[in-house]
Design an enzyme around this catalytic site. Structure first.
Site, PDB file in Angstrom:
ATOM      1  N   ALA A  65       6.659   1.696  -3.098  1.00 47.44           N
ATOM      2  CA  ALA A  65       7.986   2.166  -2.697  1.00 47.44           C
ATOM      3  C   ALA A  65       8.073   2.157  -1.176  1.00 47.44           C
ATOM      4  O   ALA A  65       7.047   2.203  -0.490  1.00 47.44           O
ATOM      5  CB  ALA A  65       8.206   3.578  -3.224  1.00 47.44           C
ATOM      6  N   GLY A 110       4.280   1.719  -6.330  1.00 48.17           N
ATOM      7  CA  GLY A 110       5.356   1.177  -7.167  1.00 48.17           C
ATOM      8  C   GLY A 110       5.168  -0.299  -7.478  1.00 48.17           C
ATOM      9  O   GLY A 110       5.642  -0.791  -8.504  1.00 48.17           O
ATOM     10  N   GLU A 113       2.886  -0.337 -10.388  1.00 46.55           N
ATOM     11  CA  GLU A 113       3.646   0.130 -11.560  1.00 46.55           C
ATOM     12  C   GLU A 113       4.580  -0.958 -12.097  1.00 46.55           C
ATOM     13  O   GLU A 113       4.756  -1.106 -13.310  1.00 46.55           O
ATOM     14  CB  GLU A 113       4.442   1.381 -11.189  1.00 46.55           C
ATOM     15  CG  GLU A 113       3.547   2.564 -10.856  1.00 46.55           C
ATOM     16  CD  GLU A 113       4.331   3.761 -10.375  1.00 46.55           C
ATOM     17  OE1 GLU A 113       4.652   4.633 -11.195  1.00 46.55           O
ATOM     18  OE2 GLU A 113       4.638   3.821  -9.164  1.00 46.55           O
ATOM     19  N   GLU A 133      -0.521   7.137  -4.311  1.00 51.38           N
ATOM     20  CA  GLU A 133       0.517   8.154  -4.130  1.00 51.38           C
ATOM     21  C   GLU A 133      -0.020   9.562  -3.908  1.00 51.38           C
ATOM     22  O   GLU A 133       0.476  10.309  -3.059  1.00 51.38           O
ATOM     23  CB  GLU A 133       1.470   8.172  -5.348  1.00 51.38           C
ATOM     24  CG  GLU A 133       2.449   7.003  -5.399  1.00 51.38           C
ATOM     25  CD  GLU A 133       1.932   5.833  -6.222  1.00 51.38           C
ATOM     26  OE1 GLU A 133       0.691   5.706  -6.368  1.00 51.38           O
ATOM     27  OE2 GLU A 133       2.759   5.043  -6.714  1.00 51.38           O
TER      28      GLU A 133
HETATM   29  N1  CAA Z   1       6.896   1.190   2.798  1.00 56.61           N
HETATM   30  C1  CAA Z   1       7.520   0.854   3.943  1.00 56.61           C
HETATM   31  N2  CAA Z   1       6.988   0.013   4.869  1.00 56.61           N
HETATM   32  C2  CAA Z   1       5.782  -0.507   4.597  1.00 56.61           C
HETATM   33  C3  CAA Z   1       5.077  -0.220   3.412  1.00 56.61           C
HETATM   34  C4  CAA Z   1       5.696   0.667   2.474  1.00 56.61           C
HETATM   35  N3  CAA Z   1       5.126   0.977   1.318  1.00 56.61           N
HETATM   36  N4  CAA Z   1       3.910  -0.885   3.442  1.00 56.61           N
HETATM   37  C5  CAA Z   1       3.881  -1.564   4.596  1.00 56.61           C
HETATM   38  N5  CAA Z   1       5.009  -1.336   5.304  1.00 56.61           N
HETATM   39  C6  CAA Z   1       5.377  -1.839   6.608  1.00 56.61           C
HETATM   40  C7  CAA Z   1       4.677  -1.053   7.719  1.00 56.61           C
HETATM   41  O1  CAA Z   1       5.335   0.158   7.973  1.00 56.61           O
HETATM   42  C8  CAA Z   1       4.746  -2.027   8.888  1.00 56.61           C
HETATM   43  O2  CAA Z   1       6.059  -1.981   9.427  1.00 56.61           O
HETATM   44  P1  CAA Z   1       6.273  -2.029  11.033  1.00 56.61           P
HETATM   45  O3  CAA Z   1       5.774  -3.392  11.436  1.00 56.61           O
HETATM   46  O4  CAA Z   1       7.741  -1.859  11.198  1.00 56.61           O
HETATM   47  O5  CAA Z   1       5.436  -0.918  11.600  1.00 56.61           O
HETATM   48  C9  CAA Z   1       4.595  -3.370   8.194  1.00 56.61           C
HETATM   49  O6  CAA Z   1       4.908  -3.161   6.805  1.00 56.61           O
HETATM   50  C10 CAA Z   1       3.179  -3.883   8.275  1.00 56.61           C
HETATM   51  O7  CAA Z   1       2.308  -2.875   7.748  1.00 56.61           O
HETATM   52  P2  CAA Z   1       0.982  -2.380   8.499  1.00 56.61           P
HETATM   53  O8  CAA Z   1       1.172  -2.414   9.970  1.00 56.61           O
HETATM   54  O9  CAA Z   1       0.596  -1.070   7.905  1.00 56.61           O
HETATM   55  O10 CAA Z   1      -0.021  -3.531   8.077  1.00 56.61           O
HETATM   56  P3  CAA Z   1      -1.562  -3.388   7.675  1.00 56.61           P
HETATM   57  O11 CAA Z   1      -2.050  -4.795   7.479  1.00 56.61           O
HETATM   58  O12 CAA Z   1      -2.302  -2.529   8.628  1.00 56.61           O
HETATM   59  O13 CAA Z   1      -1.553  -2.624   6.254  1.00 56.61           O
HETATM   60  C11 CAA Z   1      -0.834  -2.092   4.007  1.00 56.61           C
HETATM   61  C12 CAA Z   1      -0.846  -3.135   5.146  1.00 56.61           C
HETATM   62  C13 CAA Z   1      -2.250  -1.938   3.461  1.00 56.61           C
HETATM   63  C14 CAA Z   1       0.088  -2.630   2.928  1.00 56.61           C
HETATM   64  C15 CAA Z   1      -0.358  -0.754   4.538  1.00 56.61           C
HETATM   65  O14 CAA Z   1       0.875  -0.951   5.215  1.00 56.61           O
HETATM   66  C16 CAA Z   1      -0.150   0.285   3.500  1.00 56.61           C
HETATM   67  O15 CAA Z   1      -1.103   0.954   3.110  1.00 56.61           O
HETATM   68  N6  CAA Z   1       1.109   0.491   3.036  1.00 56.61           N
HETATM   69  C17 CAA Z   1       1.482   1.594   2.163  1.00 56.61           C
HETATM   70  C18 CAA Z   1       0.916   1.440   0.751  1.00 56.61           C
HETATM   71  C19 CAA Z   1       1.268   2.644  -0.085  1.00 56.61           C
HETATM   72  O16 CAA Z   1       0.859   3.743   0.199  1.00 56.61           O
HETATM   73  N7  CAA Z   1       2.049   2.439  -1.168  1.00 56.61           N
HETATM   74  C20 CAA Z   1       2.483   3.490  -2.055  1.00 56.61           C
HETATM   75  C21 CAA Z   1       3.887   3.870  -1.730  1.00 56.61           C
HETATM   76  S1  CAA Z   1       4.454   5.302  -2.639  1.00 56.61           S
HETATM   77  C22 CAA Z   1       5.061   4.718  -4.112  1.00 56.61           C
HETATM   78  O17 CAA Z   1       4.985   3.551  -4.408  1.00 56.61           O
HETATM   79  C23 CAA Z   1       5.724   5.765  -4.967  1.00 56.61           C
HETATM   80  C24 CAA Z   1       6.196   5.351  -6.308  1.00 56.61           C
HETATM   81  O18 CAA Z   1       5.450   5.190  -7.236  1.00 56.61           O
HETATM   82  C25 CAA Z   1       7.635   5.244  -6.612  1.00 56.61           C
END
Ligand code: CAA
Length: 260
Positions: A65, A110, A113, A133
């Protein structure tokens, strides 16, 4: 609807939906989810479509998400976000055509999922499935707690959800979470090969067989078996039942109409 975050293409009866928000690792923002729901409905309503492939491309399936959008949400907004994601994932199960998730790279939160709600998961050996999460102070809200436990057992669900442990594509295939794991770079080819194999089977009996399996998963085995009986009878209302059995008797290949 004008799509900004997905690509949608139908070729030879296969609808390919590509999550396409590369700058945010295909994070599932509300706009993307709204487009995805619209595209899935279009695929379901198109009688030419026989199989759907859902992919994120070669680098990432989806990083979950959209955390930026979600960070300041009120409980009511969080409920709406969860409801939209659950509606999409439930719809994937209810579609009358088989849905293949073609997963390369990360399928987190998500994104994981979403892949779990598809009927098949063709994954890269080095793909990564994870549900981070709980570490963010929330929990999977798109049906993941239920689908993960149903597919791979409660022990695996506790491990991935409470400990946040990721699992590779190869391990996911061994654990029953993925249908098959293939070499990185071969995912889309393998998904298209599976779609071609699915297209050989008649549309209606596949649709009803899918419904029988999903009914058992969602309503319990007793209700699932009742549904199976009724759906079995219903296959006899479709011309492909007579054709399939006639072709067997006449020792020839069936020529199905594929009405669904
Ligand atoms: N939401 C919004 N933006 C995201 C994102 C997310 N889930 N994942 C990555 N991005 C964005 C980052 O914010 C970043 O944006 P900016 O350039 O504007 O700063 C861009 O993508 C690049 O990301 P990183 O700089 O973090 O790149 P990285 O290579 O260091 O890491 C990653 C990549 C491993 C995907 C890391 O970004 C990450 O861990 N993302 C989050 C993953 C996560 O926690 N997902 C679960 C979300 S909660 C959910 O899904 C709830 C549900 O069930 C409904």
């Amino acid at each position: 609807m004008n799509y900004e975050n997905i690509l949608f293409q139908v070729t030879d009866g296969v609808a390919v939906i590509t999550l396409n928000r590369p700058k945010a690792w295909n994070a599932l923002c509300t706009r993307l989810n709204t487009e995805l729901e619209d595209a899935l409905l279009a695929a379901e309503q198109d009688p030419e479509v026989r199989v759907v492939i859902l992919t994120g491309g070669d680098k990432v399936f989806a990083a979950g998400a959209d955390l930026k959008e979600m960070a300041q949400a009120t409980p009511m907004e969080a409920a709406r976000t969860s409801a939209l994601a659950q509606r999409i994932n439930n719809f994937l199960e209810q579609m009358s055509v088989p849905v293949i998730a073609a997963v390369s790279g990360l399928a987190l939160g998500g994104g994981c999922e979403l892949a779990l709600a598809c009927d098949f998961r063709v994954v890269a050996e080095d793909a990564q499935f994870g549900l981070p999460e709980v570490g963010l102070g929330i929990l999977p809200g798109a049906g993941g707690t239920q689908r993960l436990a149903a597919l791979a057992g409660a022990a695996r669900a506790f491990e991935m959800v409470l400990l946040g442990r990721r699992i590779s594509g190869a391990a996911a295939a061994q654990a029953g979470l993925a249908t098959c794991a293939v070499e990185p770079g071969q995912v889309m080819a393998a998904a298209l090969e599976m779609a071609a194999a699915l297209k050989k089977n008649p549309a209606y009996s596949m649709a009803l067989a899918k419904r029988a399996i999903v009914s058992g998963q969602t309503l319990g085995a007793g209700a699932g078996k009742l549904m199976e009986r009724e759906l079995f009878a219903l296959t006899f209302a479709n011309p492909d039942q007579a054709e399939g059995m006639r072709a067997f008797a006449e020792k020839r290949r069936p020529s199905f109409q594929n009405l669904r």
